[in-house]
Design a protein around this motif. Structure first.
Motif, PDB file in Angstrom:
ATOM      1  N   THR A 121     -11.565  10.016  11.807  1.00 12.96           N
ATOM      2  CA  THR A 121     -10.484   9.866  10.834  1.00 12.96           C
ATOM      3  C   THR A 121      -9.263  10.726  11.125  1.00 12.96           C
ATOM      4  N   LEU A 122      -9.309  11.550  12.138  1.00 13.85           N
ATOM      5  CA  LEU A 122      -8.179  12.431  12.428  1.00 13.85           C
ATOM      6  C   LEU A 122      -6.918  11.634  12.723  1.00 13.85           C
ATOM      7  N   GLY A 123      -5.857  11.967  12.017  1.00 17.58           N
ATOM      8  CA  GLY A 123      -4.577  11.309  12.219  1.00 17.58           C
ATOM      9  C   GLY A 123      -4.370  10.054  11.403  1.00 17.58           C
ATOM     10  N   ASN A 124      -5.404   9.529  10.785  1.00 17.32           N
ATOM     11  CA  ASN A 124      -5.272   8.343   9.950  1.00 17.32           C
ATOM     12  C   ASN A 124      -4.580   8.683   8.639  1.00 17.32           C
ATOM     13  N   SER A 125      -3.915   7.693   8.075  1.00 18.02           N
ATOM     14  CA  SER A 125      -3.330   7.830   6.744  1.00 18.02           C
ATOM     15  C   SER A 125      -4.241   7.126   5.744  1.00 18.02           C
ATOM     16  N   ARG A 126      -4.372   7.751   4.577  1.00 19.12           N
ATOM     17  CA  ARG A 126      -5.155   7.170   3.493  1.00 19.12           C
ATOM     18  C   ARG A 126      -4.179   6.421   2.611  1.00 19.12           C
ATOM     19  N   MET A 127      -4.451   5.134   2.389  1.00 23.50           N
ATOM     20  CA  MET A 127      -3.511   4.309   1.637  1.00 23.50           C
ATOM     21  C   MET A 127      -4.250   3.526   0.551  1.00 23.50           C
ATOM     22  N   LEU A 128      -3.508   3.196  -0.504  1.00 23.72           N
ATOM     23  CA  LEU A 128      -4.105   2.512  -1.651  1.00 23.72           C
ATOM     24  C   LEU A 128      -3.126   1.490  -2.189  1.00 23.72           C
ATOM     25  N   LYS A 129      -3.675   0.373  -2.653  1.00 25.49           N
ATOM     26  CA  LYS A 129      -2.871  -0.662  -3.307  1.00 25.49           C
ATOM     27  C   LYS A 129      -3.533  -1.013  -4.637  1.00 25.49           C
ATOM     28  N   HIS A 130      -2.727  -1.025  -5.691  1.00 32.05           N
ATOM     29  CA  HIS A 130      -3.194  -1.494  -6.998  1.00 32.05           C
ATOM     30  C   HIS A 130      -2.912  -2.986  -7.077  1.00 32.05           C
ATOM     31  N   LEU A 131      -3.924  -3.747  -7.446  1.00 35.31           N
ATOM     32  CA  LEU A 131      -3.763  -5.214  -7.523  1.00 35.31           C
ATOM     33  C   LEU A 131      -3.292  -5.635  -8.904  1.00 35.31           C
TER      34      LEU A 131
ATOM     35  N   PHE B  86       0.855  -1.188   0.000  1.00 30.47           N
ATOM     36  CA  PHE B  86       0.000   0.000   0.000  1.00 30.47           C
ATOM     37  C   PHE B  86       0.889   1.236   0.000  1.00 30.47           C
ATOM     38  N   VAL B  87       0.408   2.309  -0.615  1.00 33.90           N
ATOM     39  CA  VAL B  87       1.127   3.583  -0.596  1.00 33.90           C
ATOM     40  C   VAL B  87       0.188   4.663  -0.073  1.00 33.90           C
ATOM     41  N   GLU B  88       0.768   5.628   0.620  1.00 36.06           N
ATOM     42  CA  GLU B  88      -0.038   6.736   1.125  1.00 36.06           C
ATOM     43  C   GLU B  88      -0.487   7.614  -0.032  1.00 36.06           C
ATOM     44  N   ILE B  89      -1.722   8.101   0.065  1.00 37.91           N
ATOM     45  CA  ILE B  89      -2.287   8.968  -0.964  1.00 37.91           C
ATOM     46  C   ILE B  89      -2.903  10.191  -0.308  1.00 37.91           C
ATOM     47  N   ASP B  90      -3.115  11.206  -1.110  1.00 38.41           N
ATOM     48  CA  ASP B  90      -3.873  12.382  -0.689  1.00 38.41           C
ATOM     49  C   ASP B  90      -5.217  12.338  -1.395  1.00 38.41           C
ATOM     50  N   GLY B  91      -6.240  12.813  -0.735  1.00 40.39           N
ATOM     51  CA  GLY B  91      -7.549  12.914  -1.370  1.00 40.39           C
ATOM     52  C   GLY B  91      -8.257  11.582  -1.500  1.00 40.39           C
ATOM     53  N   THR B  92      -9.285  11.601  -2.300  1.00 37.85           N
ATOM     54  CA  THR B  92     -10.127  10.435  -2.534  1.00 37.85           C
ATOM     55  C   THR B  92      -9.895   9.947  -3.957  1.00 37.85           C
ATOM     56  N   PRO B  93      -9.453   8.701  -4.142  1.00 37.66           N
ATOM     57  CA  PRO B  93      -9.026   8.219  -5.457  1.00 37.66           C
ATOM     58  C   PRO B  93     -10.160   7.770  -6.391  1.00 37.66           C
ATOM     59  N   VAL B  94     -11.130   8.645  -6.584  1.00 38.49           N
ATOM     60  CA  VAL B  94     -12.209   8.362  -7.536  1.00 38.49           C
ATOM     61  C   VAL B  94     -12.485   9.619  -8.346  1.00 38.49           C
ATOM     62  N   THR B  95     -13.141   9.429  -9.468  1.00 40.95           N
ATOM     63  CA  THR B  95     -13.503  10.567 -10.308  1.00 40.95           C
ATOM     64  C   THR B  95     -14.603  11.378  -9.633  1.00 40.95           C
ATOM     65  N   PRO B  96     -14.784  12.630 -10.046  1.00 45.36           N
ATOM     66  CA  PRO B  96     -15.876  13.429  -9.480  1.00 45.36           C
ATOM     67  C   PRO B  96     -17.250  12.775  -9.672  1.00 45.36           C
ATOM     68  N   GLU B  97     -17.436  12.060 -10.769  1.00 43.26           N
ATOM     69  CA  GLU B  97     -18.723  11.393 -11.017  1.00 43.26           C
ATOM     70  C   GLU B  97     -18.962  10.268 -10.014  1.00 43.26           C
ATOM     71  N   VAL B  98     -17.930   9.472  -9.757  1.00 41.00           N
ATOM     72  CA  VAL B  98     -18.054   8.384  -8.778  1.00 41.00           C
ATOM     73  C   VAL B  98     -18.218   8.967  -7.376  1.00 41.00           C
ATOM     74  N   TYR B  99     -17.493  10.017  -7.072  1.00 37.35           N
ATOM     75  CA  TYR B  99     -17.621  10.692  -5.779  1.00 37.35           C
ATOM     76  C   TYR B  99     -19.081  11.092  -5.553  1.00 37.35           C
ATOM     77  N   ALA B 100     -19.707  11.678  -6.576  1.00 42.31           N
ATOM     78  CA  ALA B 100     -21.107  12.105  -6.463  1.00 42.31           C
ATOM     79  C   ALA B 100     -22.027  10.907  -6.216  1.00 42.31           C
ATOM     80  N   GLU B 101     -21.748   9.774  -6.846  1.00 41.46           N
ATOM     81  CA  GLU B 101     -22.550   8.565  -6.622  1.00 41.46           C
ATOM     82  C   GLU B 101     -22.364   8.045  -5.201  1.00 41.46           C
ATOM     83  N   LEU B 102     -21.116   8.036  -4.737  1.00 42.10           N
ATOM     84  CA  LEU B 102     -20.834   7.520  -3.397  1.00 42.10           C
ATOM     85  C   LEU B 102     -21.452   8.381  -2.305  1.00 42.10           C
ATOM     86  N   LEU B 103     -21.645   9.649  -2.579  1.00 42.20           N
ATOM     87  CA  LEU B 103     -22.295  10.530  -1.604  1.00 42.20           C
ATOM     88  C   LEU B 103     -23.703  10.042  -1.240  1.00 42.20           C
TER      89      LEU B 103
END
Length: 173
Positions: free
Chosen positions: A163-173, A126-143
């Motif tokens: 969520t304060l202090g947590n790291s956002r992480m992502l792994k590509h399979l 996993f690697v640390e990321i900033d933000g939310t790793p989805v498109t604006p369209e998917v973000y709107a759906e997830l809301l």
């Protein structure tokens, strides 16, 4: 218990009490978010357990974790916990590898986590990321989701205390 083997299996309704017992001390330390029993029952099919079996076939649940699919290509690893007496013995790695295999089986290509355990997840790719790793369209759906975990994923203001202090992480399979 002197275990003869460790195994991964799906959770059952009878396991909810044990899952809550694994999570409770971590929730008290604010490493994981505390949940009501109903939340565990509602997400039961997402959970995998690591069980230790002794020579007599008795089981002790020593780890738990869940995989929650967020979108067609994205899932979140949630509620990863191991028994304090089993930490450092490969239980977490075994569990996370099983959850990643499950993600591949259902067609997910990316797995997200929100964690304080950065080095553990880094060790599994996993690697640390900033933000939310989805498109604006998917973000709107997830809301539109009522799931609190998705609200945490989206970094909505109403879940900031969780969520304060947590790291956002992502792994590509």
């Amino acid at each position: 218990m002197a275990p003869s083997q460790l195994a991964i299996r799906s959770a059952t309704t009878a396991d909810v009490k044990s899952i809550r017992s694994l999570v409770e001390p971590l929730a008290e330390e604010r490493i994981l978010v505390a949940k009501d029993a109903v939340a565990y029952f509602e997400s039961l099919q997402e959970f995998r357990l690591v069980v230790a079996r002794d020579e007599d076939g008795n089981e002790e649940i020593v780890g738990c974790g869940a995989l929650h699919v967020l979108w067609e290509d994205l899932a979140e690893v949630r509620t990863v916990a191991t028994s304090a007496s089993w930490r450092g013995r490969g239980v977490g790695r075994m569990l996370l590898e099983a959850l990643l295999d499950n993600a591949r089986e259902v067609g997910v290509s990316r797995v997200f986590c929100l964690t304080f355990e950065v080095s553990f997840f880094t060790g599994l790719g996993f690697v640390e990321i900033d933000g939310t790793p989805v498109t604006p369209e998917v973000y709107a759906e997830l809301l539109r989701s009522h799931d609190e975990g998705i609200a945490e994923f989206l970094d909505l203001a109403r879940v900031k205390p969780n969520t304060l202090g947590n790291s956002r992480m992502l792994k590509h399979l």
